[in-house]
Design a protein around this motif. Structure first.
Motif, mmCIF file in Angstrom:
data_model
loop_
_atom_site.group_PDB
_atom_site.id
_atom_site.type_symbol
_atom_site.label_atom_id
_atom_site.label_comp_id
_atom_site.label_asym_id
_atom_site.label_seq_id
_atom_site.Cartn_x
_atom_site.Cartn_y
_atom_site.Cartn_z
ATOM 1 N N UNK A 60 -5.290 -25.839 -8.967
ATOM 2 C CA UNK A 60 -6.547 -26.435 -9.427
ATOM 3 C C UNK A 60 -7.763 -25.649 -8.953
ATOM 4 N N UNK A 61 -7.781 -25.191 -7.691
ATOM 5 C CA UNK A 61 -8.901 -24.318 -7.294
ATOM 6 C C UNK A 61 -8.727 -22.923 -7.890
ATOM 7 N N UNK A 62 -9.714 -22.083 -7.670
ATOM 8 C CA UNK A 62 -9.617 -20.694 -8.112
ATOM 9 C C UNK A 62 -8.398 -20.045 -7.457
ATOM 10 N N UNK A 63 -7.662 -19.229 -8.198
ATOM 11 C CA UNK A 63 -6.526 -18.509 -7.623
ATOM 12 C C UNK A 63 -6.563 -17.058 -8.083
ATOM 13 N N UNK A 64 -5.971 -16.193 -7.256
ATOM 14 C CA UNK A 64 -6.020 -14.759 -7.539
ATOM 15 C C UNK A 64 -4.855 -14.063 -6.855
ATOM 16 N N UNK A 65 -4.292 -13.056 -7.514
ATOM 17 C CA UNK A 65 -3.269 -12.208 -6.903
ATOM 18 C C UNK A 65 -3.952 -10.992 -6.290
ATOM 19 N N UNK A 66 -3.774 -10.808 -4.993
ATOM 20 C CA UNK A 66 -4.265 -9.621 -4.291
ATOM 21 C C UNK A 66 -3.081 -9.042 -3.520
ATOM 22 N N UNK A 67 -2.599 -7.912 -3.987
ATOM 23 C CA UNK A 67 -1.399 -7.324 -3.387
ATOM 24 C C UNK A 67 -1.637 -6.891 -1.939
ATOM 25 N N UNK A 68 -0.585 -7.040 -1.110
ATOM 26 C CA UNK A 68 -0.603 -6.434 0.212
ATOM 27 C C UNK A 68 -0.804 -4.928 0.073
ATOM 28 N N UNK A 69 -1.411 -4.326 1.084
ATOM 29 C CA UNK A 69 -1.652 -2.894 1.038
ATOM 30 C C UNK A 69 -1.389 -2.215 2.368
ATOM 31 N N UNK A 70 -1.163 -0.919 2.314
ATOM 32 C CA UNK A 70 -0.873 -0.095 3.480
ATOM 33 C C UNK A 70 -2.085 0.778 3.792
ATOM 34 N N UNK A 71 -2.389 0.952 5.084
ATOM 35 C CA UNK A 71 -3.575 1.738 5.430
ATOM 36 C C UNK A 71 -3.335 3.236 5.229
ATOM 37 N N UNK A 72 -4.413 3.977 5.169
ATOM 38 C CA UNK A 72 -4.356 5.397 4.824
ATOM 39 C C UNK A 72 -3.456 6.210 5.752
ATOM 40 N N UNK A 73 -3.473 5.882 7.034
ATOM 41 C CA UNK A 73 -2.699 6.660 7.999
ATOM 42 C C UNK A 73 -1.192 6.583 7.748
ATOM 43 N N UNK A 74 -0.765 5.550 7.036
ATOM 44 C CA UNK A 74 0.671 5.368 6.816
ATOM 45 C C UNK A 74 1.178 6.090 5.576
ATOM 46 N N UNK A 75 0.274 6.637 4.785
ATOM 47 C CA UNK A 75 0.681 7.381 3.599
ATOM 48 C C UNK A 75 0.974 8.836 3.971
ATOM 49 N N UNK A 76 1.962 9.023 4.817
ATOM 50 C CA UNK A 76 2.414 10.369 5.185
ATOM 51 C C UNK A 76 3.885 10.287 5.555
ATOM 52 N N UNK A 77 4.658 11.311 5.210
ATOM 53 C CA UNK A 77 6.102 11.273 5.461
ATOM 54 C C UNK A 77 6.423 11.217 6.951
ATOM 55 N N UNK A 78 7.520 10.552 7.279
ATOM 56 C CA UNK A 78 8.036 10.495 8.648
ATOM 57 C C UNK A 78 9.259 11.407 8.732
ATOM 58 N N UNK A 79 9.221 12.371 9.647
ATOM 59 C CA UNK A 79 10.346 13.305 9.809
ATOM 60 C C UNK A 79 11.525 12.599 10.466
ATOM 61 N N UNK A 80 12.732 12.959 10.038
ATOM 62 C CA UNK A 80 13.942 12.359 10.582
ATOM 63 C C UNK A 80 14.328 12.989 11.917
ATOM 64 N N UNK A 81 14.857 12.149 12.813
ATOM 65 C CA UNK A 81 15.469 12.658 14.035
ATOM 66 C C UNK A 81 16.775 13.378 13.655
ATOM 67 N N UNK A 82 17.179 14.355 14.453
ATOM 68 C CA UNK A 82 18.404 15.120 14.113
ATOM 69 C C UNK A 82 19.643 14.241 13.944
ATOM 70 N N UNK A 83 19.729 13.168 14.728
ATOM 71 C CA UNK A 83 20.912 12.299 14.662
ATOM 72 C C UNK A 83 20.625 11.018 13.874
ATOM 73 N N UNK A 84 19.744 11.083 12.879
ATOM 74 C CA UNK A 84 19.364 9.896 12.112
ATOM 75 C C UNK A 84 20.578 9.237 11.466
ATOM 76 N N UNK A 85 20.576 7.897 11.473
ATOM 77 C CA UNK A 85 21.656 7.131 10.861
ATOM 78 C C UNK A 85 21.543 7.174 9.341
ATOM 79 N N UNK A 86 22.596 6.781 8.674
ATOM 80 C CA UNK A 86 22.581 6.770 7.211
ATOM 81 C C UNK A 86 21.711 5.642 6.670
#
Length: 385
Positions: free
Chosen positions: A179-205
């Protein structure tokens, strides 16, 4: 034209663990950086050292302070004590926006905001379900009570914000069109997290990372891992990372499955640190709204396999081959097998980084939320006068 004045925003929620806490932290970071005054009111009995450390990272951003007091998950007579203490505290802060997250935080923010409005104080009352009450079934007595309470509380709401379209559709199906105003606002990720994470040599599958409770599906992951080994015909390695009430039962399940040497459990840790420990992230939840772990993993360049629940298909794509039937370990295993044996699986199946970032970034989320807050304030002022 004069610049719009900064806002005083107070976020109310019960549980400082998981997606709600992450959502609020991102809003605090973005809105405080834009010059707004922000504060948090939440439970003091939930969380541990990891959550305490997260609070310390955002404390300098909290111009309206961090206030913690006991808030029980279930409805309790002690709620009246918490409500009275919260009312006095919130009244002293004089916020423009009271934003309640989850069922308990939403009830508190709307109740206190409405009392303030009776006293002719301008404040906008915003509610974000974050799943919460929407996990209840209409067929159960508890569900009928909770969902009717949600409908009743609409009259004390200025806006309802959904984190994905799935959450909006579920609300309409179980409670009714808002009944009140409603809106979809997607969750978001901050800028610093938009970068690849390198795998450890013994990374699990594979890795599960999240709360250790059945709704999140660690048991499905354990079963699927064993099935995947049999499908592929060789041992695999995996990790369960997180804390929660069902940890002991998963330890027992791992031992009984004969996976003890290949499937390890580790306590909760920063997600990007965890991402370095495994090649593929698995999100086998039985129910979700919009889990941050999917967004965080994709932003870090990780391939994701997930259940077809909540808003996850809105992220990975409605027809994505990375989506498994919820609670079906065999179907999850089928996808894990493809990811482990097909070299081009990730490139073919995962969303394109540019299109993903255009929708699911924290600056976009924060901008849209402030826009909503400002739209609500004239109405709040008018009704309070």
């Amino acid at each position: 034209m004069a610049a719009a004045p900064p806002l005083k925003i107070l976020h109310c929620f019960r549980n400082p663990i998981g997606g709600i806490f992450r959502h609020v932290r991102d809003l605090v970071e973005e809105h405080s950086a834009a010059g707004h005054q922000v504060g948090i009111l939440c439970d003091s009995t939930t969380g541990g050292a990891y959550e305490d450390a997260l609070f310390e990272t955002i404390r300098p951003r909290l111009a309206l302070g961090l206030t913690r007091m006991p808030m029980r998950r279930a409805i309790s007579p002690t709620d009246m004590i918490a409500l009275f203490k919260s009312y006095r505290h919130i009244k002293s802060l004089q916020p423009d926006i009271l934003h309640g997250h989850g069922a308990k935080g939403g009830a508190m923010a709307r109740a206190i905001g409405s009392v303030l409005r009776v006293n002719r104080y301008r404040v906008a009352r915003v509610y974000s379900p974050h799943g919460g009450s929407l996990h209840f079934a209409r067929s159960s007595l508890a569900g009928q009570i909770v969902l009717r309470l949600e409908r009743f509380q609409e009259r004390f709401s200025d806006a309802i914000v959904f984190v994905c379209d799935y959450e909006r559709r579920t609300y309409e199906a179980k409670i009714g069109r808002p009944r009140p105003h409603s809106q979809v606002i997607y969750n978001g990720i901050n800028e610093a997290e938009f970068s690849p994470v390198a795998l450890e040599p013994d990374a699990a599958d594979f890795m599960f990372i999240g709360m250790m409770r059945d709704m999140k599906g660690p048991d499905v992951f354990i079963d699927a891992l064993a099935r995947t080994e049999r499908r592929i015909g060789r041992p695999l390695t995996a990790l369960l990372v997180g804390d929660g009430p069902d940890e002991d039962s998963y330890r027992t399940m791992i031992a009984e499955s004969g996976l003890g040497l290949r499937l390890k459990m580790q306590p909760a840790m920063p997600t990007r640190k965890a991402f370095a420990l495994a090649k593929t992230i698995v999100v086998p939840s039985r129910a979700e709204a919009m889990p941050y772990i999917v967004l965080e993993a994709l932003a870090a360049g990780k391939p994701v396999i997930a259940s077809r629940v909540g808003g996850i298909p809105e992220v990975l794509g409605e027809d994505s081959e990375a989506l498994a039937v919820p609670g079906d370990a065999d179907d999850l295993s089928r996808i894990m097998t493809a990811a482990a044996t097909q070299p081009d699986w990730r490139a073919r199946i995962m969303p394109k980084p540019a299109s993903f970032k255009a929708v699911f970034s924290a600056p976009v989320m924060a901008r849209d939320m402030i826009g909503l807050y400002r739209e609500l304030l004239p109405a709040a002022t008018k009704r309070a006068s």
